[in-house]
Scaffold this motif. Structure first.
Motif, PDB file in Angstrom:
ATOM      1  N   MET A  43       0.394   4.193  11.750  1.00  0.00           N
ATOM      2  CA  MET A  43      -0.352   4.761  12.836  1.00  0.00           C
ATOM      3  C   MET A  43      -1.259   6.065  12.335  1.00  0.00           C
ATOM      4  SD  MET A  43       0.606   4.391  16.653  1.00  0.00           S
ATOM      5  CE  MET A  43       2.487   4.074  16.774  1.00  0.00           C
ATOM      6  N   GLN A  44      -0.099   6.831  11.369  1.00  0.00           N
ATOM      7  CA  GLN A  44      -0.344   8.014  10.954  1.00  0.00           C
ATOM      8  C   GLN A  44      -1.103   7.691   9.399  1.00  0.00           C
ATOM      9  OE1 GLN A  44       2.797  10.939  11.206  1.00  0.00           O
ATOM     10  NE2 GLN A  44       3.906   9.156  11.995  1.00  0.00           N
ATOM     11  N   TRP A  45      -1.040   6.877   8.897  1.00  0.00           N
ATOM     12  CA  TRP A  45      -1.254   6.681   7.387  1.00  0.00           C
ATOM     13  C   TRP A  45      -2.677   7.335   6.927  1.00  0.00           C
ATOM     14  CZ3 TRP A  45       2.481   5.399   3.991  1.00  0.00           C
ATOM     15  CH2 TRP A  45       2.149   5.047   2.765  1.00  0.00           C
ATOM     16  N   GLN A  46      -3.773   6.992   7.672  1.00  0.00           N
ATOM     17  CA  GLN A  46      -5.035   7.442   7.404  1.00  0.00           C
ATOM     18  C   GLN A  46      -5.221   9.091   7.381  1.00  0.00           C
ATOM     19  OE1 GLN A  46      -7.247   5.539   5.759  1.00  0.00           O
ATOM     20  NE2 GLN A  46      -6.015   4.005   6.318  1.00  0.00           N
ATOM     21  N   ASP A  47      -4.427   9.616   8.295  1.00  0.00           N
ATOM     22  CA  ASP A  47      -4.662  11.182   8.630  1.00  0.00           C
ATOM     23  C   ASP A  47      -3.442  12.037   7.859  1.00  0.00           C
ATOM     24  OD1 ASP A  47      -6.634  10.657  10.064  1.00  0.00           O
ATOM     25  OD2 ASP A  47      -5.536  10.443  11.888  1.00  0.00           O
ATOM     26  N   ALA A  48      -2.458  11.170   7.576  1.00  0.00           N
ATOM     27  CA  ALA A  48      -1.392  12.104   6.966  1.00  0.00           C
ATOM     28  C   ALA A  48      -1.375  12.531   5.554  1.00  0.00           C
ATOM     29  CB  ALA A  48      -0.125  11.397   7.317  1.00  0.00           C
ATOM     30  N   THR A  49      -0.613  13.470   5.146  1.00  0.00           N
ATOM     31  CA  THR A  49      -0.610  13.777   3.776  1.00  0.00           C
ATOM     32  C   THR A  49       0.406  12.868   3.023  1.00  0.00           C
ATOM     33  OG1 THR A  49      -1.172  16.061   4.292  1.00  0.00           O
ATOM     34  CG2 THR A  49      -0.513  15.709   2.286  1.00  0.00           C
ATOM     35  N   ASP A  91       0.761  -1.098  -0.008  1.00  0.00           N
ATOM     36  CA  ASP A  91      -0.165   0.095  -0.017  1.00  0.00           C
ATOM     37  C   ASP A  91       0.993   1.262   0.133  1.00  0.00           C
ATOM     38  OD1 ASP A  91      -2.583  -1.122   0.342  1.00  0.00           O
ATOM     39  OD2 ASP A  91      -1.888  -2.033   2.295  1.00  0.00           O
ATOM     40  N   GLY A  92       2.021   1.331   0.428  1.00  0.00           N
ATOM     41  CA  GLY A  92       2.918   2.280   0.555  1.00  0.00           C
ATOM     42  C   GLY A  92       4.436   1.986   1.204  1.00  0.00           C
ATOM     43  N   LEU A  93       4.898   3.103   0.971  1.00  0.00           N
ATOM     44  CA  LEU A  93       6.422   3.090   1.542  1.00  0.00           C
ATOM     45  C   LEU A  93       7.050   3.884   2.632  1.00  0.00           C
ATOM     46  CD1 LEU A  93       9.326   2.528  -0.996  1.00  0.00           C
ATOM     47  CD2 LEU A  93       9.870   3.412   1.129  1.00  0.00           C
ATOM     48  N   ALA A  94       7.440   3.742   3.613  1.00  0.00           N
ATOM     49  CA  ALA A  94       7.680   4.661   4.675  1.00  0.00           C
ATOM     50  C   ALA A  94       9.263   4.755   4.866  1.00  0.00           C
ATOM     51  CB  ALA A  94       7.193   4.062   6.425  1.00  0.00           C
ATOM     52  N   PHE A  95       9.750   6.007   5.092  1.00  0.00           N
ATOM     53  CA  PHE A  95      11.269   6.002   4.878  1.00  0.00           C
ATOM     54  C   PHE A  95      11.609   6.937   6.183  1.00  0.00           C
ATOM     55  CE2 PHE A  95      11.572  10.401   3.184  1.00  0.00           C
ATOM     56  CZ  PHE A  95      10.346  10.402   2.771  1.00  0.00           C
ATOM     57  N   GLY A  96      12.954   6.716   6.477  1.00  0.00           N
ATOM     58  CA  GLY A  96      13.402   7.653   7.337  1.00  0.00           C
ATOM     59  C   GLY A  96      13.810   8.948   6.799  1.00  0.00           C
ATOM     60  N   CYS A  97      13.482  10.028   6.995  1.00  0.00           N
ATOM     61  CA  CYS A  97      13.837  11.336   6.414  1.00  0.00           C
ATOM     62  C   CYS A  97      14.948  12.021   6.836  1.00  0.00           C
ATOM     63  CB  CYS A  97      12.569  12.252   6.043  1.00  0.00           C
ATOM     64  SG  CYS A  97      11.828  12.711   7.572  1.00  0.00           S
ATOM     65  N   GLY A  98      15.656  11.546   7.983  1.00  0.00           N
ATOM     66  CA  GLY A  98      16.704  12.499   8.683  1.00  0.00           C
ATOM     67  C   GLY A  98      16.121  13.080   9.899  1.00  0.00           C
ATOM     68  N   PRO A  99      16.830  13.751  10.617  1.00  0.00           N
ATOM     69  CA  PRO A  99      18.401  14.223  10.483  1.00  0.00           C
ATOM     70  C   PRO A  99      19.099  12.972  10.679  1.00  0.00           C
ATOM     71  CG  PRO A  99      17.599  14.939  12.456  1.00  0.00           C
ATOM     72  CD  PRO A  99      16.394  14.503  11.857  1.00  0.00           C
ATOM     73  N   LEU A 146       5.429   8.211   3.096  1.00  0.00           N
ATOM     74  CA  LEU A 146       5.672   8.768   4.281  1.00  0.00           C
ATOM     75  C   LEU A 146       6.867   8.768   4.839  1.00  0.00           C
ATOM     76  CD1 LEU A 146       3.723  10.415   5.986  1.00  0.00           C
ATOM     77  CD2 LEU A 146       2.792   8.594   7.367  1.00  0.00           C
ATOM     78  N   GLY A 147       7.390   9.995   5.220  1.00  0.00           N
ATOM     79  CA  GLY A 147       8.633  10.244   5.762  1.00  0.00           C
ATOM     80  C   GLY A 147       8.586  10.347   7.404  1.00  0.00           C
ATOM     81  N   ILE A 148       9.323   9.626   7.799  1.00  0.00           N
ATOM     82  CA  ILE A 148       9.449   9.644   9.316  1.00  0.00           C
ATOM     83  C   ILE A 148      10.877  10.107   9.785  1.00  0.00           C
ATOM     84  CG2 ILE A 148       9.296   8.019  11.540  1.00  0.00           C
ATOM     85  CD1 ILE A 148       6.563   8.398   9.915  1.00  0.00           C
ATOM     86  N   SER A 149      10.699  11.048  10.804  1.00  0.00           N
ATOM     87  CA  SER A 149      11.852  11.733  11.431  1.00  0.00           C
ATOM     88  C   SER A 149      12.722  10.642  12.039  1.00  0.00           C
ATOM     89  CB  SER A 149      11.477  12.733  12.357  1.00  0.00           C
ATOM     90  OG  SER A 149      12.403  13.100  13.312  1.00  0.00           O
ATOM     91  N   SER A 150      14.114  10.767  12.063  1.00  0.00           N
ATOM     92  CA  SER A 150      14.748   9.661  12.851  1.00  0.00           C
ATOM     93  C   SER A 150      14.640   9.877  14.434  1.00  0.00           C
ATOM     94  CB  SER A 150      16.347   9.895  12.276  1.00  0.00           C
ATOM     95  OG  SER A 150      16.784  11.181  12.110  1.00  0.00           O
TER      96      SER A 150
END
Lengths: 342, 232
Positions: free
Chosen positions: B200-206, B57-65, B90-94
């Protein structure tokens, strides 16, 4: 076979699609030259940051121009080196990941090999070996006997500055700006038009011996001293720039002539950013009167671009030189002579 | 819900796949080998759950820092995979990733000071409010500072997480009043957490298009760190 090429080794993000039969189908390019101009050279971290922003929009645009979908691409080719490590990683990571996700093969391309094959993109859509290649850019000055794909024998190279580097440093010394090549070329043209010249010619180095190597650092110093001893006005700049360029071109042409004689090769291919210099192009073209076929890349192919990566990638794909695992690898220092298929 | 997650922003390299509540992860501390490891790791976790990329359904990645090259590899690999299969991201902060690793405790919010060693005498940090089974909430903004220059509104934090606590434990303890037993200086961002936080954020996040997946560096004065290089 259709190959999508990705170039991110320095300060140009270049994407192109090359077809085995039709040649170059589409290409997109973003140059960062304005980003780096104010620093007088490429800032590696800024280059990497720009590549990661530009790369996908340029790939999308290239596919649109070719009216193709990603799945129509058979092979992904990317510059694996030489170049700036951080910049290389952006193109390699996107290229390898696309290939992996699409279950398509990928090819790691040597940037300088891509340059030396570039003149054949528009010609025959295939390189014709063997030939002598003069590779002149900001990082390289090489005379190469090209025997076949991934089969290159270096006959001569610069012992100090690369020729493009010498142009840039000299331009800086004359207060001209960056990049220096086109600025010195323009001043030389003006000097010629106005009949301005220096009192005596500048030195041509490593000419006495039977050498195919180059050295530009002595010329660079000579140029600086000549300028410091001059009136340092616009006329002096013209005279110095023109004498510098003439010395560089004389050296390059003479070494090409010697290499052609020594190897017996009848074809000379010129490549790299400095091959955009018009005076050099016309001097080398004159070798045709001596029975040499001279191949010059179109001006847009002289500087870094995606088309040459796609084209070199295609040549390797045709002989099965594919990446063999899912590692993302780059080689920031990768001598052309070590370009042998693993 | 099926997500692939990758995280290569620090010395840890990891890939994870989330499939309907279950997470499978490959994780290795391997500085400077992320480029070699990350795609094989992704391949292994997908093979283990027998999922192909086209089923995601999608891909989540560490976007830094984090380390610039590591962050860019994470982003560039995510861009490539997502573009190939038209996946939203969706980018997730480290730093949020670190905050989410605070041990589960009873009720209420924990004040977490997540810090990653940014080299050059600085840390990347974020102040996160962490409640059980929910996404850490950032208080203020993530920043890059020296530990000495750190100016916090809050005087009492509950937990300290991340490599920033290895190099600057003393000044950070002085400013956050965190006790040594509430500090995990070895914590590193990892893909299983990236995946969980994304779900957890997928439904509400942009959600992001592939080209919108971009690094968060925090440090932007990069010109004078290194010499310029002649064009090759």
């Amino acid at each position: 076979m259709k190959v999508l090429g990705i170039e991110t080794s320095c300060d140009e993000t270049g994407i192109a699609i090359v077809d085995q039969k039709d040649g170059l189908i589409a290409e997109t390019l973003h140059s960062q030259v304005l980003t780096h101009a104010k620093y007088g050279g490429v800032v590696p971290e800024l280059a990497s940051r720009d590549h990661v922003q530009r790369i996908l929009p340029l790939i999308r645009q290239c596919l649109n121009e070719a009216d193709l979908r990603l799945n129509d691409i058979d092979t992904l080719a990317y510059t694996a080196g030489p170049g700036l490590v951080g910049a290389l990683f952006v193109g390699a990571a996107v290229g390898r990941s696309l290939a992996w996700a699409l279950s398509k093969p990928s090819v790691a391309v040597h940037h300088m090999e891509a340059h030396l094959l570039a003149p054949f993109i528009d010609q025959d859509h295939a390189p014709r070996f063997p030939f002598l290649c003069l590779l002149v850019s900001g990082g390289h000055t090489l005379l190469v006997e090209a025997r076949g794909i991934a089969d290159y024998h270096v006959l001569g190279q610069s012992l100090d500055d690369a020729v493009g580097e010498a142009f840039d440093k000299t331009a800086k010394q004359l207060g001209l700006g960056y990049p220096g090549g086109p600025l010195i070329e323009r001043l030389s043209e003006q000097a010629q038009a106005l009949g301005v010249q220096s009192d005596r010619p500048f030195p041509r180095s490593l000419m006495a011996k039977d050498s195919l190597d180059f050295s530009f650092s002595g010329l660079k110093t000579h140029t600086l001293l000549a300028y410091q001893r001059s009136a340092q006005d616009d006329t002096a700049k013209m005279a110095v720039a023109s004498a510098f360029q003439a010395a560089v071109i004389d050296t390059l042409v003479e070494k090409c002539r010697r290499a052609l004689q020594r190897t017996g090769l009848k074809t000379l291919v010129v490549a790299g950013g400095v091959s955009a210099n018009q005076a050099l192009r016309s001097r080398l073209s004159a070798l045709q009167a001596e029975g040499i076929e001279v191949q010059l890349p179109a001006l847009r192919l002289c500087t870094d671009n995606g088309a040459m990566i796609a084209f070199a990638g295609l040549q390797h794909a045709l002989v099965g030189h594919y990446d063999t695992n899912a590692a993302i690898s780059v080689r920031p220092r990768w001598p052309l002579a070590e370009l042998s298929w693993r | 819900m099926k997500l692939l997650a990758i995280e290569t922003c620090t010395e840890a390299c990891s890939a994870a796949v989330y499939v309907d509540g279950e997470v499978v992860e490959r994780y290795q501390i391997a500085a400077r080998q992320h480029n070699e490891l990350i795609l094989p790791m992704a391949e292994q976790v997908l093979a283990e759950v027998q999922i192909s990329l086209s089923q995601l359904d999608g891909l989540a990645f560490g976007c830094g820092p984090g380390a610039f090259t590591g962050v860019r590899i994470c982003v560039a690999v995510s861009q490539g995979i997502a573009f190939a299969h038209d996946l939203p991201l969706l980018g997730i902060s480290s730093l949020a990733n670190l905050a989410a690793q605070v041990p589960a405790t009873g009720q209420g919010e924990q004040q977490v000071f997540a810090a990653i060693d940014a080299r050059m005498g600085e840390i990347y940090y974020g102040h996160y409010l962490v409640a059980r089974n929910s996404v850490p909430v950032l208080s203020g903004t993530e920043q890059v500072v020296t530990a000495e220059a750190l100016n916090l509104e809050l005087a009492n934090f509950d937990y300290g997480m991340g490599s920033g606590w290895q190099s600057y434990a003393e000044p950070l303890m002085a400013k956050t009043a965190i006790k040594p037993e509430a500090i995990d200086a070895d914590a590193l961002p990892r893909a299983s957490v990236t995946a969980r936080l994304a779900v957890m954020q997928w439904q509400d996040a942009t959600l992001l298009q592939p080209e919108q997946a971009q690094p968060v560096y925090l440090r932007n004065n990069v010109v004078h760190q290194k010499k310029t290089t002649p064009k090759s």
